[in-house]
Design a protein around this motif. Structure first.
Motif, short mmCIF file in Angstrom:
data_model
loop_
_atom_site.label_atom_id
_atom_site.label_comp_id
_atom_site.label_asym_id
_atom_site.label_seq_id
_atom_site.Cartn_x
_atom_site.Cartn_y
_atom_site.Cartn_z
N UNK A 12 0.84 -1.19 0.00
CA UNK A 12 0.00 0.00 0.00
C UNK A 12 0.88 1.24 0.00
N UNK A 13 0.53 2.21 -0.85
CA UNK A 13 1.22 3.51 -0.81
C UNK A 13 0.17 4.62 -0.70
N UNK A 14 0.60 5.77 -0.26
CA UNK A 14 -0.32 6.91 -0.19
C UNK A 14 -0.10 7.83 -1.38
N UNK A 15 -0.75 9.00 -1.38
CA UNK A 15 -0.55 9.94 -2.50
C UNK A 15 0.91 10.41 -2.54
N UNK A 16 1.56 10.51 -1.37
CA UNK A 16 2.99 10.88 -1.36
C UNK A 16 3.81 9.81 -2.05
N UNK A 17 3.43 8.56 -1.81
CA UNK A 17 4.14 7.44 -2.42
C UNK A 17 3.99 7.48 -3.94
N UNK A 18 2.79 7.86 -4.40
CA UNK A 18 2.55 7.96 -5.84
C UNK A 18 3.41 9.07 -6.43
N UNK A 222 3.73 0.51 2.79
CA UNK A 222 3.23 -0.23 3.95
C UNK A 222 2.73 -1.59 3.48
N UNK A 223 2.66 -2.52 4.39
CA UNK A 223 2.09 -3.82 4.03
C UNK A 223 0.60 -3.64 3.79
N UNK A 224 0.06 -4.43 2.86
CA UNK A 224 -1.38 -4.34 2.62
C UNK A 224 -2.12 -5.25 3.59
N UNK A 225 -3.16 -4.72 4.18
CA UNK A 225 -3.98 -5.53 5.08
C UNK A 225 -5.03 -6.26 4.25
N UNK A 226 -5.57 -7.31 4.79
CA UNK A 226 -6.63 -8.05 4.09
C UNK A 226 -7.79 -7.12 3.76
N UNK A 227 -8.06 -6.16 4.66
CA UNK A 227 -9.17 -5.22 4.44
C UNK A 227 -8.90 -4.34 3.22
N UNK A 228 -7.62 -3.98 3.00
CA UNK A 228 -7.28 -3.16 1.83
C UNK A 228 -7.56 -3.94 0.54
N UNK A 229 -7.11 -5.21 0.55
CA UNK A 229 -7.33 -6.03 -0.64
C UNK A 229 -8.83 -6.21 -0.90
N UNK A 230 -9.56 -6.39 0.16
CA UNK A 230 -11.01 -6.58 0.01
C UNK A 230 -11.68 -5.30 -0.51
N UNK A 231 -11.25 -4.15 0.02
CA UNK A 231 -11.84 -2.87 -0.42
C UNK A 231 -11.57 -2.63 -1.89
N UNK A 232 -10.33 -2.95 -2.33
CA UNK A 232 -9.96 -2.75 -3.73
C UNK A 232 -10.81 -3.66 -4.63
N UNK A 233 -10.90 -4.92 -4.24
CA UNK A 233 -11.65 -5.88 -5.06
C UNK A 233 -13.12 -5.47 -5.16
N UNK A 234 -13.64 -4.95 -4.07
CA UNK A 234 -15.05 -4.56 -4.04
C UNK A 234 -15.30 -3.37 -4.98
N UNK A 235 -14.36 -2.42 -4.95
CA UNK A 235 -14.53 -1.22 -5.78
C UNK A 235 -14.50 -1.59 -7.27
N UNK A 236 -13.59 -2.49 -7.64
CA UNK A 236 -13.47 -2.89 -9.04
C UNK A 236 -14.71 -3.68 -9.46
N UNK A 237 -15.18 -4.51 -8.55
CA UNK A 237 -16.37 -5.30 -8.81
C UNK A 237 -17.59 -4.39 -9.04
N UNK A 238 -17.66 -3.33 -8.23
CA UNK A 238 -18.78 -2.38 -8.37
C UNK A 238 -18.75 -1.72 -9.74
N UNK A 239 -17.53 -1.39 -10.21
CA UNK A 239 -17.41 -0.78 -11.55
C UNK A 239 -17.94 -1.74 -12.60
N UNK A 240 -17.57 -3.01 -12.47
CA UNK A 240 -18.02 -4.01 -13.44
C UNK A 240 -19.55 -4.13 -13.43
N UNK A 241 -20.10 -4.13 -12.23
CA UNK A 241 -21.56 -4.31 -12.11
C UNK A 241 -22.33 -3.11 -12.62
#
Ligand code: SF4
Ligand code: SF4
Ligand code: SF4
Ligand code: SF4
Lengths: 378, 257
Positions: A12-18, A222-241
């Motif tokens: 995981x990175x923040x806007x500074x990381x980007x 930072x290390x990615x938490x399971x919640x981060x991975x889940x949030x990302x997957x959910x957002x992409x899924x919502x776009x598809x739907x």
């Protein structure tokens, strides 16, 4: 070429990381190209840092309609694809490919390859697929477009998974989005909740892994938490739907079976033969060459320019133009894209990015035209 | 082997001189041009006049007087390659707006002594009077295209002057479409490219200075303009600009009378 990334080892990175990533690539000699707001649209132009990216902008898209609106959100990738494509950089609209000089009675010829080192930031799944299709076109086994691959092989690709689809997107029905699973060096997914704004970052190649290691040294990761991975997957899924448009699965067959159909005359009453659809299409690859001389006739250059099957001159052969009518030009384009492309390149020719729908001044919709062909004739 | 310098003449009919001035406006390239051609007749540049015949004639302006009807025949007889330059010479120019009105009313309204005015009822392009070898569109023409035609002629190759839409120029340049992104009226989809993308690059719709493209779909663009909120009258005027008398624009405009 880049291999598939895995969300498993994502960080995981923040806007500074980007921001740090953009600067890191620039320091490595890359021209970083990314989305930025210009003339009321998100275009793909050089970016120097995260501040250049279109934070808080979303695009509203429909047939012949595009509006950028300010939204109450810090999201950077809420917009999707705009009028520019990555082919502007990998296969540019005008490129000098030969230079010739007069020498005595003959002349000498030198091939020209111009290959800047690009980092492409914000490549959506559909565009990633389009790049892979152009890879196929520009190397058909017998001939290789040297300039294209010189630029392509150097290019550092940062994909962005879509967390919102535009009104004209139909990648789901073309199996090319909204998630970028392959063909990138780094893959980003924006995660925006009430409490945080971060990006899930996955490496898809050795170059990508090295970049993440560099960011780690700068304490941006930072290390990615399971919640981060889940949030990302959910957002992409919502776009598809949320995707409203879709292409019929039997498009290739329908087009092959309907070379004669009243719809061709109908679409020709609307089509302007302006060529916008082909210019904005990320897979359209046609070009023409123009030879230019100096006044004295001592040197000549061959310039390759984007061309389009919608022009009268495109199908000119000795004796005249083959596709004089707009109906035959439109039929040629859509049939190639969705049907004969399979025979020619053994793959699809459309990735469902929807640009041809949005940027057609009269909003002709490739998905609707196929649907109409499929309707029983009355 | 040195080439024989071709003799170049520049002729003026009814026009504002802007297109001829594009040749003088070539600045950096002008000396190179003068090195390759003999400027035999060009009143804007030199008083010297070399007798014809001329290898290349550039003709600016439209035919609006009885005298011009005669003179264009003389020019044609003395010219090898005859190239018309600009919206006046290729379409009749802005002055062709008189073609759709009663010219005597204009004369009475404008001139203190109408009896001195000898003019035709219409302003017409050169190709309505004599055969033309090549036409360069624009109001004014593009200096790049002018140089390209001279260059191509000198080197015996075909000029790279396309007939496709202004939209192609927009897209190659990367200009964002003002019609799609702002809902602005734009003549680009029916207009020939070549100006160098002047207006859309400044976030203005195209005014159609280069005249109709090949196979323009006028009816479709008019329908779109109406959808974007243009009144019938506005659509009529939309096509009556610098190339109002070009066939496609004139007919579409008439259809919205
Ligand atoms: S077509 Fe799919 S991948 Fe492309 S921008 Fe739209 S949602 Fe994203
Ligand atoms: S045909 Fe249209 S939707 Fe398909 S890839 Fe091209 S621009 Fe995108
Ligand atoms: S389909 Fe639309 S964008 Fe394509 S040539 Fe026709 S009018 Fe232009
Ligand atoms: S701005 Fe006008 S000329 Fe340019 S692409 Fe749009 S419609 Fe075509």
């Amino acid at each position: 070429m880049a291999k598939c990334g895995s969300a498993k080892d994502a960080v995981v990175i923040g806007t500074d990381g980007l921001d740090a990533l953009i600067k890191l690539l620039a320091k490595d000699g890359y021209d970083v190209i990314g989305p930025r707001v210009e003339s009321g649209a998100v275009v793909l132009e050089p970016v120097d840092g995260v501040d250049d990216l279109p934070a808080g902008w979303a695009d509203e898209q429909d047939g012949g309609h595009y509006r950028l609106t300010k939204i109450d959100s810090p999201a950077i990738f809420e917009h999707v694809v705009g009028p520019h494509t990555w082919k502007r950089y990998l296969s540019p609209p005008a490129q000098t490919i030969l230079r010739a000089r007069k020498r005595g009675k003959g002349f000498s010829v030198e091939e020209v390859v111009d290959a800047p080192k690009y980092a492409l930031l914000g490549v959506r799944a559909c565009d990633l697929k389009a790049i892979s299709l152009q890879d196929r076109v520009f190397d058909n086994g017998d001939f290789v477009d040297k300039g294209y691959f010189a630029r392509r092989n150097k290019a550092f690709v940062i994909a962005v998974n879509c967390t919102r689809a535009a009104g004209t997107c139909f990648c789901v029905s073309m199996n090319s989005g909204p998630e970028a699973s392959c063909g990138f060096d780094l893959g980003l997914t924006e995660i925006l909740t009430k409490t945080k704004h971060v990006f899930l970052l996955a490496a898809g190649s050795e170059r990508g892994r090295k970049a993440i290691a560099e960011l780690k040294k700068k304490k941006q990761v930072k290390a990615a938490a399971a919640a981060d991975r889940a949030a990302a997957a959910k957002a992409v899924d919502a776009a598809a739907k949320s995707m409203k448009r879709k292409m019929r699965k039997d498009a290739a067959r329908l087009l092959a079976a309907n070379r004669e159909h009243p719809r061709w005359e109908e679409v020709a009453t609307r089509c302007l033969s302006c060529a916008n659809c082909t210019m904005v299409c990320p897979t359209c690859f046609c070009s023409t060459v123009e030879d230019v001389t100096d006044l004295k006739g001592k040197t000549a250059e061959r310039v390759r320019r984007w061309d389009s099957c919608f022009t009268h001159d495109f199908s000119y052969i000795h004796g005249g133009t083959v596709r004089r009518l707009r109906s035959s030009r439109y039929r040629h384009w859509i049939t190639h894209k969705l049907s004969t492309w399979h025979d020619q390149f053994q793959t699809q020719g459309c990735v469902g990015c929807g640009r041809c729908i949005t940027w057609c001044p009269v909003g002709i919709d490739i998905t609707e035209e196929v649907r109409e062909l499929g309707k029983r004739r009355t | 082997m040195a080439r024989r310098k071709p003799k170049l003449a520049v002729w003026k009919f009814s026009s504002c001189d802007g297109c001829q001035l594009s040749l003088l406006g070539c600045e950096d390239e002008l000396l190179a041009v003068v090195g390759e051609v003999e400027i035999a007749y060009f009143l804007e540049a030199t008083r010297a006049r070399v007798k014809g015949p001329y290898d290349v004639s550039l003709v600016e302006g439209s035919v609006t007087t009885p005298e011009e009807v005669e003179r264009i025949q003389q020019v044609r007889r003395q010219s090898g390659l005859l190239v018309t330059i600009g919206a006046c010479a290729t379409a009749g120019g802005i002055q062709a707006l008189k073609n759709v009105k009663d010219v005597n009313q204009f004369i009475d309204a404008v001139y203190a002594h109408p009896e001195y005015i000898e003019t035709l009822e219409t302003s017409t392009p050169i190709q309505d009077h004599v055969p033309v070898d090549f036409e360069l569109r624009g109001c004014p023409i593009s200096k790049e295209q002018l140089l390209e035609v001279l260059n191509a002629t000198l080197n015996g190759r075909a000029p790279n002057v396309p007939k496709y839409s202004q939209c192609i120029e927009c897209k190659r340049t990367g200009t964002v479409c003002v019609m799609v992104s702002q809902g602005q009226p734009c003549l680009g989809p029916v207009t020939q490219a070549g100006c160098g993308n002047v207006c859309p690059a400044c976030e203005r719709g195209c005014f159609g200075c280069f005249g109709p493209k090949e196979t323009p779909n006028m009816a479709s663009l008019s329908r779109r303009m109406a959808e974007l909120g243009m009144e019938r009258r506005e659509i009529k005027h939309f096509y009556r600009l610098f190339t109002a008398n070009a066939d496609a624009f004139r007919e579409e405009s008439k259809g919205h009378e």
